[in-house]
Design a protein around this motif. Structure first.
Motif, PDB file in Angstrom:
ATOM      1  N   ILE A 111      40.718  37.439  58.454  1.00  0.00           N
ATOM      2  CA  ILE A 111      40.215  37.863  57.147  1.00  0.00           C
ATOM      3  C   ILE A 111      40.870  39.185  56.778  1.00  0.00           C
ATOM      4  O   ILE A 111      40.670  40.211  57.428  1.00  0.00           O
ATOM      5  N   GLY A 112      41.666  39.154  55.711  1.00  0.00           N
ATOM      6  CA  GLY A 112      42.328  40.366  55.258  1.00  0.00           C
ATOM      7  C   GLY A 112      41.507  41.152  54.255  1.00  0.00           C
ATOM      8  O   GLY A 112      41.539  42.378  54.255  1.00  0.00           O
ATOM      9  N   ASP A 113      40.788  40.443  53.380  1.00  0.00           N
ATOM     10  CA  ASP A 113      40.052  41.134  52.322  1.00  0.00           C
ATOM     11  C   ASP A 113      38.819  40.317  51.934  1.00  0.00           C
ATOM     12  O   ASP A 113      38.851  39.075  51.935  1.00  0.00           O
ATOM     13  N   VAL A 114      37.751  41.019  51.629  1.00  0.00           N
ATOM     14  CA  VAL A 114      36.527  40.433  51.076  1.00  0.00           C
ATOM     15  C   VAL A 114      36.293  41.113  49.739  1.00  0.00           C
ATOM     16  O   VAL A 114      36.314  42.343  49.672  1.00  0.00           O
ATOM     17  N   ARG A 115      36.090  40.339  48.671  1.00  0.00           N
ATOM     18  CA  ARG A 115      35.980  40.966  47.351  1.00  0.00           C
ATOM     19  C   ARG A 115      35.160  40.099  46.397  1.00  0.00           C
ATOM     20  O   ARG A 115      34.874  38.934  46.682  1.00  0.00           O
ATOM     21  N   ALA A 160      46.849  45.346  38.696  1.00  0.00           N
ATOM     22  CA  ALA A 160      46.358  46.261  39.743  1.00  0.00           C
ATOM     23  C   ALA A 160      45.596  45.455  40.802  1.00  0.00           C
ATOM     24  O   ALA A 160      44.397  45.245  40.693  1.00  0.00           O
ATOM     25  N   TYR A 161      46.324  44.997  41.820  1.00  0.00           N
ATOM     26  CA  TYR A 161      45.802  44.132  42.889  1.00  0.00           C
ATOM     27  C   TYR A 161      45.603  45.024  44.112  1.00  0.00           C
ATOM     28  O   TYR A 161      46.535  45.233  44.896  1.00  0.00           O
ATOM     29  N   PRO A 162      44.420  45.587  44.296  1.00  0.00           N
ATOM     30  CA  PRO A 162      44.251  46.648  45.302  1.00  0.00           C
ATOM     31  C   PRO A 162      44.705  46.267  46.703  1.00  0.00           C
ATOM     32  O   PRO A 162      45.361  47.071  47.381  1.00  0.00           O
ATOM     33  N   TYR A 163      44.382  45.069  47.164  1.00  0.00           N
ATOM     34  CA  TYR A 163      44.693  44.696  48.540  1.00  0.00           C
ATOM     35  C   TYR A 163      46.197  44.643  48.782  1.00  0.00           C
ATOM     36  O   TYR A 163      46.655  44.924  49.892  1.00  0.00           O
ATOM     37  N   ARG A 164      46.960  44.287  47.766  1.00  0.00           N
ATOM     38  CA  ARG A 164      48.401  44.100  47.954  1.00  0.00           C
ATOM     39  C   ARG A 164      49.250  45.147  47.245  1.00  0.00           C
ATOM     40  O   ARG A 164      50.468  44.983  47.134  1.00  0.00           O
ATOM     41  N   ARG A 190      32.250  40.142  42.732  1.00  0.00           N
ATOM     42  CA  ARG A 190      31.010  40.689  42.182  1.00  0.00           C
ATOM     43  C   ARG A 190      30.059  39.549  41.886  1.00  0.00           C
ATOM     44  O   ARG A 190      30.481  38.466  41.471  1.00  0.00           O
ATOM     45  N   GLY A 191      28.757  39.826  42.073  1.00  0.00           N
ATOM     46  CA  GLY A 191      27.757  38.813  41.775  1.00  0.00           C
ATOM     47  C   GLY A 191      28.005  37.564  42.595  1.00  0.00           C
ATOM     48  O   GLY A 191      28.261  37.628  43.802  1.00  0.00           O
ATOM     49  N   ALA A 192      27.937  36.417  41.945  1.00  0.00           N
ATOM     50  CA  ALA A 192      28.139  35.137  42.629  1.00  0.00           C
ATOM     51  C   ALA A 192      29.553  34.623  42.418  1.00  0.00           C
ATOM     52  O   ALA A 192      29.798  33.418  42.282  1.00  0.00           O
ATOM     53  N   MET A 193      30.509  35.546  42.389  1.00  0.00           N
ATOM     54  CA  MET A 193      31.942  35.237  42.283  1.00  0.00           C
ATOM     55  C   MET A 193      32.636  36.012  43.397  1.00  0.00           C
ATOM     56  O   MET A 193      33.119  37.125  43.208  1.00  0.00           O
ATOM     57  N   GLY A 231      43.833  32.948  40.361  1.00  0.00           N
ATOM     58  CA  GLY A 231      44.728  33.867  41.063  1.00  0.00           C
ATOM     59  C   GLY A 231      44.166  34.405  42.362  1.00  0.00           C
ATOM     60  O   GLY A 231      44.884  35.018  43.144  1.00  0.00           O
ATOM     61  N   GLY A 232      42.854  34.191  42.596  1.00  0.00           N
ATOM     62  CA  GLY A 232      42.276  34.605  43.879  1.00  0.00           C
ATOM     63  C   GLY A 232      41.115  35.569  43.764  1.00  0.00           C
ATOM     64  O   GLY A 232      40.862  36.335  44.700  1.00  0.00           O
ATOM     65  N   PHE A 233      40.396  35.524  42.644  1.00  0.00           N
ATOM     66  CA  PHE A 233      39.247  36.414  42.441  1.00  0.00           C
ATOM     67  C   PHE A 233      39.651  37.864  42.643  1.00  0.00           C
ATOM     68  O   PHE A 233      38.963  38.648  43.304  1.00  0.00           O
TER      69      PHE A 233
END
Length: 451
Positions: A373-377, A195-199, A379-382, A240-242
């Motif tokens: 910039i297509g997506d910013v995602r 489940a890759y929300p952006y894509r 949690r925390g320091a990741m 895989g890209g956080f």
């Protein structure tokens, strides 16, 4: 800024300082030696050779001090030379370096296992086994799941990364550079959608339910749930890209696994130990995995990894079936105990949350200004930003590489990631001073403006 002793590192100034080009002449000399002595397959992101590191900086042989947004790929969560890590490891080093736990054991291994049994999700009875690397932990989790279920199939997910051994290469999604030319790979590994929300083609709002339904349908029809020993997934994907799966996806997969006697394995090698603002990323949706694999942030930079899980599953392997000569090395165990104590003392979960709040605010503002910039995602320091060709969702690895190069030249160490090579990922040490974090983000903003 003061060079006083830091909780996350040695006594060195917490400042960015450039006295040569990056890399400098001494680093270039060492890089020439590296090319002549080290196998070509061992790559380097930024060939600056480090002499000291701590807090939020790394200092190289030329006297340059760079802001560290990489943490050795999420390893130095407590800093590069945290006081308790150095103290405990040094004491153990002076006592003995090795006996092999399988020959004559020692308390440190047991104490680390006790800490992991307590800290990992769930209040059920647990057991832990210690290893050397994340890939080794994943491979042993599969062994344990197969021993327990008497089944063979392993299910993994699009964009996942699990290591560089033969089995874990087969479990890893991305071909280049991890798999190209290294096959054939271990059999009985099957890949299903994430489940890759952006894509997700029908939109983020449909992502969790549709992806879970597709994954379960593929497992049921193409493999047979009764043949699956383990489902292995990163709660937030690393290489895989956080990618943070859409909310609801992980619980649906857990429910399916439980209903079908499948061992659910959370690969928390990159996400664990306060990195996401919680002890483990599974905590966010209340996921309680049957087995959890850890490494990276566990021991403040020393090699250590673990599989922790339900006692009845962990105990399924016969005596002598798990282990390894160096697994749970006493010095690494001592470092892990110092690292975990540091996390508790400094409340690094709260520090990670504060880092995330600062970064996400700034990066979302960047996204309003820069259409690359297509997506910013994250949690925390990741945290990550996915870069695209303006006006599209087409991956833009060229812009990603250019931005990373700009940052490196300006004294900011950043890493790239993603199946398409178009993600900048940020993993600052959790002990990084706020002013360095802000300065790093200023450099990044300048990089986008220059692009």
């Amino acid at each position: 800024m003061s060079a006083a002793q830091l909780p996350g590192g040695p006594s060195l100034p917490q400042e960015r300082r450039l006295v040569t080009a990056i890399p400098g002449p001494k680093s270039q000399e060492l890089q020439a030696r590296k090319l002549a002595a080290v196998a070509a397959g061992v790559g380097t992101t930024l060939p600056v050779y480090i002499t000291r590191a701590g807090g939020g900086v790394v200092e190289d042989v030329d006297g340059n001090s760079l802001i560290d947004f990489g943490s050795g790929i999420a390893v130095t969560n407590v800093g590069n030379a945290a006081e308790l890590v150095v103290e405990r490891a040094s004491q153990q080093l002076a006592a003995f370096t090795h006996t092999c736990f399988m020959v004559t054991p020692y308390e440190g291994y047991v104490a680390v296992a006790e800490q992991l049994n307590e800290l990992t999700p769930g209040d059920h009875e647990k057991r832990t086994a210690l290893f050397n690397s994340g890939a080794e932990a994943v491979e042993n989790a599969v062994k344990i799941a197969r021993a327990y279920t008497k089944r063979t199939a392993v299910v993994v997910f699009d964009h996942g990364y699990h290591g560089r051994t033969n089995l874990t290469m087969g479990m890893t999604a991305k071909n280049m550079p991890y798999k190209q030319g290294f096959g054939p790979f271990a059999p009985e590994v099957y890949r299903v959608p994430l489940a890759y929300p952006y894509r997700w083609l029908t939109g983020a709002e449909n992502c969790a339910a549709e992806a879970a339904a597709q994954a379960i349908d593929m497992i049921t029809k193409q493999i047979g749930a009764e043949n699956v020993a383990a489902i292995v997934i990163e709660p937030i994907q690393g290489e895989g890209g956080f990618i943070e799966p859409a909310k609801g996806f992980l619980p649906a997969i857990v429910e399916f696994a439980k209903a079908n006697g499948i061992v659910f394995v959370a690969d928390e090698i990159q996400t664990g130990f306060c990195r996401t603002g919680q002890w483990f990323a599974c905590d966010d949706e209340g996921i309680v995995p049957d087995l959890i694999t850890t490494a990276k942030g566990i021991a403040g930079g020393l090699p250590l990894a673990a599989v922790t899980g339900r006692a009845e599953i962990m105990d399924a392997a016969h005596a002598g079936g798990l282990g390894g000569t160096y697994g749970g090395n006493p010095v690494a165990c001592a470092a892990a105990l110092g690292s975990i104590e540091t996390m508790k003392q400094l409340d690094l979960n709260a520090k990670a949350q504060a880092i995330g709040a600062t970064m996400l605010t700034r990066l979302r503002a960047f996204a309003e200004k820069f259409d690359v910039i297509g997506d910013v995602r994250g949690r925390g320091a990741m945290i990550a930003i996915e870069l695209v060709k303006p006006g599209t969702k087409d991956p833009n690895p060229e812009a990603t590489a250019a931005l990373a190069k700009f940052c490196h030249n300006e004294g900011l160490l950043v890493l790239t990631a993603g199946t398409y090579g178009n993600v900048l990922r940020f993993l600052p040490p959790l002990v990084m001073p706020q002013e360095l974090l802000v300065e790093g983000l200023d450099i990044l903003e300048n990089a986008f403006a220059a692009l």
